[in-house]
Enzyme design. Sequence first.
Site, PDB file in Angstrom:
ATOM      1  N   ARG A 110      -5.614   6.940  -6.818  1.00 28.71           N
ATOM      2  CA  ARG A 110      -5.040   8.146  -6.958  1.00 28.71           C
ATOM      3  C   ARG A 110      -5.111   8.639  -8.266  1.00 28.71           C
ATOM      4  O   ARG A 110      -5.280   9.972  -8.473  1.00 28.71           O
ATOM      5  CB  ARG A 110      -4.176   8.387  -6.296  1.00 28.71           C
ATOM      6  CG  ARG A 110      -3.715   7.758  -4.746  1.00 28.71           C
ATOM      7  CD  ARG A 110      -2.475   7.727  -3.998  1.00 28.71           C
ATOM      8  NE  ARG A 110      -1.628   9.414  -3.940  1.00 28.71           N
ATOM      9  CZ  ARG A 110      -0.466   8.904  -3.168  1.00 28.71           C
ATOM     10  NH1 ARG A 110       0.185   7.249  -2.921  1.00 28.71           N
ATOM     11  NH2 ARG A 110      -0.351  10.537  -3.342  1.00 28.71           N
TER      12      ARG A 110
ATOM     13  N   LEU B  62       1.047  -1.554   0.148  1.00 27.09           N
ATOM     14  CA  LEU B  62       0.060  -0.066  -0.372  1.00 27.09           C
ATOM     15  C   LEU B  62       1.055   0.754   0.043  1.00 27.09           C
ATOM     16  O   LEU B  62       1.741   1.188   0.504  1.00 27.09           O
ATOM     17  CB  LEU B  62      -0.444   0.118   1.020  1.00 27.09           C
ATOM     18  CG  LEU B  62      -2.061  -1.286   0.847  1.00 27.09           C
ATOM     19  CD1 LEU B  62      -2.533  -0.750   2.754  1.00 27.09           C
ATOM     20  CD2 LEU B  62      -2.971  -1.131   0.498  1.00 27.09           C
ATOM     21  N   ASP B  63       0.578   2.109  -0.064  1.00 34.23           N
ATOM     22  CA  ASP B  63       0.812   3.507  -0.060  1.00 34.23           C
ATOM     23  C   ASP B  63       1.432   4.213   0.941  1.00 34.23           C
ATOM     24  O   ASP B  63       0.470   3.457   1.861  1.00 34.23           O
ATOM     25  CB  ASP B  63       0.081   4.647  -1.406  1.00 34.23           C
ATOM     26  CG  ASP B  63       0.522   4.345  -2.578  1.00 34.23           C
ATOM     27  OD1 ASP B  63       0.830   3.793  -3.487  1.00 34.23           O
ATOM     28  OD2 ASP B  63      -1.119   4.722  -2.919  1.00 34.23           O
ATOM     29  N   LYS B  64       2.524   4.517   0.970  1.00 31.94           N
ATOM     30  CA  LYS B  64       3.163   5.079   2.552  1.00 31.94           C
ATOM     31  C   LYS B  64       1.807   6.069   3.426  1.00 31.94           C
ATOM     32  O   LYS B  64       0.919   5.396   4.456  1.00 31.94           O
ATOM     33  CB  LYS B  64       4.044   6.388   2.607  1.00 31.94           C
ATOM     34  CG  LYS B  64       4.445   6.589   3.863  1.00 31.94           C
ATOM     35  CD  LYS B  64       5.898   7.369   4.077  1.00 31.94           C
ATOM     36  CE  LYS B  64       6.386   8.245   5.179  1.00 31.94           C
ATOM     37  NZ  LYS B  64       7.058   8.749   4.715  1.00 31.94           N
TER      38      LYS B  64
END
Length: 239
Positions: A152, A52-54
């Site tokens: 996103r 997952l993205d930070k």
Amino acid sequence: MDKPAIIYEDEHLIAINKPSGVLSIPDRMQSQSSLKDMLIHSHGQIFTVHRLDKETSGVIVFAKDEVTHKFLSQQFEHRETIKWYTGLVLGTFIEKKGEIDVPITEHSYKKGTMMVSGKGKPSVTEYEVMEEFGSFSYLKFNLLTGRTHQIRVHMKHAGHPIACDNIYGDGKPVFLSGLKKKFKLSQLQDEERPILNRMALHAHQLILRTRDGTELILEADLPKELRAFLQQLRKWKKR
């Protein structure tokens, strides 16, 4: 970093509710301790299945052995997993339910970011508006592909970037004064604090198969900061 919340664990895999602001796996600069580092420290051998993205919170799975790692990785690669996300975006949609089918590739000059491009890999995101608040909308997303930053990038392409996204949106924190017209700062406060200061994207549910063929449904509760933000939006919507 606090001890991560374990959603599910057996002898082959472990699922965590990842907090926002924590790396899934170590970055090239070893800039901070990652979730994987913590699990290696507490569990020994750990294998990366996906990430997952930070700034994204929610369900993430790691394997405990090579056989499980290969088994789960192939499910992701062959699009056999079901991945549901929830998120708050800027603005309101005309079409309340739909599919964004637009290819994504690495940005031509902005390192570490992605962009929409006809030369990119096929990328498909299903979305549905669950609630609307004027300046913001609360959506659920079904990822049919798994490209880097997919939701996103697709939300930016649709003209409704994820709230507080500092790469594909304006990155600005949200203040109560922006929602409440007659806002007054408390006498105990020197300055207003944001009610949301993290990217509003959460990996809510992941459905996969275990090695014995059982369907495993993993769910991560919405973090308190996103719950609090939704509560404020619902409150001021009624007025």
